[in-house]
Write an enzyme that holds these catalytic residues in place. Structure first.
Site, PDB file in Angstrom:
ATOM      1  N   HIS A 391       0.823  -1.217   0.000  1.00  0.00           N
ATOM      2  CA  HIS A 391       0.000   0.000   0.000  1.00  0.00           C
ATOM      3  C   HIS A 391       0.852   1.261   0.000  1.00  0.00           C
ATOM      4  CE1 HIS A 391      -3.721   1.937  -0.041  1.00  0.00           C
ATOM      5  NE2 HIS A 391      -4.310   1.426   1.025  1.00  0.00           N
ATOM      6  N   ASP A 395      -2.293   2.217  -4.571  1.00  0.00           N
ATOM      7  CA  ASP A 395      -3.514   2.644  -3.904  1.00  0.00           C
ATOM      8  C   ASP A 395      -4.617   1.616  -4.112  1.00  0.00           C
ATOM      9  OD1 ASP A 395      -2.300   5.022  -3.129  1.00  0.00           O
ATOM     10  OD2 ASP A 395      -2.917   6.065  -4.963  1.00  0.00           O
TER      11      ASP A 395
END
Length: 420
Positions: A391, A395
């Protein structure tokens, strides 16, 4: 005059290995370039060839020892040599739950599904068996001296032992002599302590490192496999006849993944220091089952390959993983990984990233489930997809978009043909 056999160069950044097994015993005749030992590295097993013809001398190290590059393994003595003789017999392995397991192999679960009615391996069994074969022998009770090997140079494989065990269970059991005493049931609770193989140690270290470093998250989707199953059923015979390889599902998924990676380049990128490295190529790592565990060879420039080219590459990897002939260079440098747990029956999982990659796609088993199509409840063959990603770089929107693009390509394979 004796010729020394030393540990060869094992690859970039690899400085040591573990002696897996000796393929030649002292006194055996050895031909030039004939393998005499197998070494286990962090990634693959490497066979060490003899530099000259002669007679196998003394082993300088034992199975399980750690050796560095350049270290002395053994010597080859001058002479014509006698025919290779059977290795020295090993001590008998009893059915005691505390019997030592082969080095580097996971022991049978105590009280579980290990040696149900298995005959102990006696001292007549050959010693030059790979760890996975020794484990299979212990679990099944098959006498390896009665089985013909199908591996390289006639060596036994796990499949040979499994086939022999299957034949053994289907054969009518001979009636026991009336005077034979009944075997006393085992009442102990055993434990075994075995050393982890070098490959397993490396896997454990890298997976934990991935968890500690990456901000890992997993996003799921599902895909209707009807169109791919129909295409495969329609063309599999023609495909195999033309290309010499079976048409599987991985070819479709790898090709669809390369298209999705082109649209969502962050999923194919890597973090290096304070920089993001984007790749205009897709080197896809695919998890392949090998005797010592899963290995992950890389399909180079998969974006330029057809489905047939991908299937041929995967088939070649699978055969050489079974034979232990994959090269270390073939397992380095991937940009994205696909792992198919569905072949083992997995319904859903959260795969772990293979550093320094930033994402891994998990495939799962196909099963019929009720779904709503055009307002009607119908039964379709469905598969769950799982994308684990870093992450820090990817995204949630990009992860979901990647999975949707993959889903669309699999549910309508025409998109793969027209690059849509």
């Amino acid at each position: 005059m004796a010729t020394e056999v030393n540990v060869p160069t094992l690859g970039e950044s690899i400085t040591e290995a573990t002696v897996g097994e000796w393929l030649k015993q002292p006194g055996d005749a050895v031909a030039a370039d004939e393998p005499i030992a197998s070494l286990e590295t962090d990634k693959v097993s490497v066979e060490v060839p003899s530099p000259v013809s002669g007679v196998m001398g003394q082993h300088a190290v034992q199975v399980g020892d750690t050796v560095e590059v350049g270290a002395l393994l053994a010597t080859i003595e001058a002479g014509d040599g006698a025919p290779a003789q059977a290795p020295a017999p090993q001590p008998a392995v009893t059915e005691s739950p505390k019997a030592a397991a082969p080095s580097g192999e996971t022991p049978p679960v105590a009280g579980g599904y290990g040696n149900h009615g298995a005959t102990p391996v006696t001292s007549d069994a050959p010693a030059a068996l790979s760890p996975s074969v020794r484990r299979a022998v212990l679990e099944t009770g098959v006498d390896p001296s009665t089985v013909t090997g199908s591996g390289r140079d006639g060596r036994l494989t796990k499949e040979d032992i499994a086939a022999a065990a299957s034949a053994k269970t289907t054969a009518p059991a001979p009636s026991a002599p009336a005077s034979a005493p009944a075997a006393a049931p085992s009442s102990g609770r055993g434990e075994e302590r075995v050393k982890m193989t070098r490959l397993r140690q490396t896997v454990a270290k890298r997976l934990k490192e991935a968890q500690n470093t990456a901000a890992m998250l997993t996003t799921f989707n599902d895909v209707d496999m009807s169109a791919v199953i129909e295409a495969r059923a329609k063309y599999k015979d023609l495909f195999e006849k033309k290309h010499g390889v079976r048409l599987g599902f991985m070819g479709f998924f790898v090709k669809a993944a390369t298209m999705a990676l082109k649209d969502i380049p962050a999923v194919n990128a890597q973090i290096q220091g304070d920089e993001i490295v984007y790749h205009d190529y897709a080197d896809i790592s695919v998890a392949v089952s090998a005797p010592n565990g899963l290995v992950v060879p890389v399909i180079r420039d998969a974006q330029n390959l057809s489905v047939a080219g991908i299937e041929k590459t995967i088939g070649d990897f699978g055969r050489r993983a079974k034979d232990g002939t994959l090269k270390m260079d073939e397992m380095k440098g991937g940009t994205f990984t696909i792992s198919n747990g569905g072949v083992f029956g997995s319904l859903m999982s959260t795969p772990i990233i293979n550093p320094p990659q930033s994402a891994v796609l998990g495939l799962h088993r196909i099963e019929d489930r009720p779904v709503v199509v055009n307002g009607q409840v119908v039964v379709r063959p469905m598969m769950y997809l799982a994308l684990s990603y870093d992450h820090r770089l990817i995204d949630g929107r990009e992860a979901v978009t990647f999975l949707v693009a993959l889903k669309n390509a699999i549910e309508d394979p025409t998109r793969i043909l027209i690059d849509l």
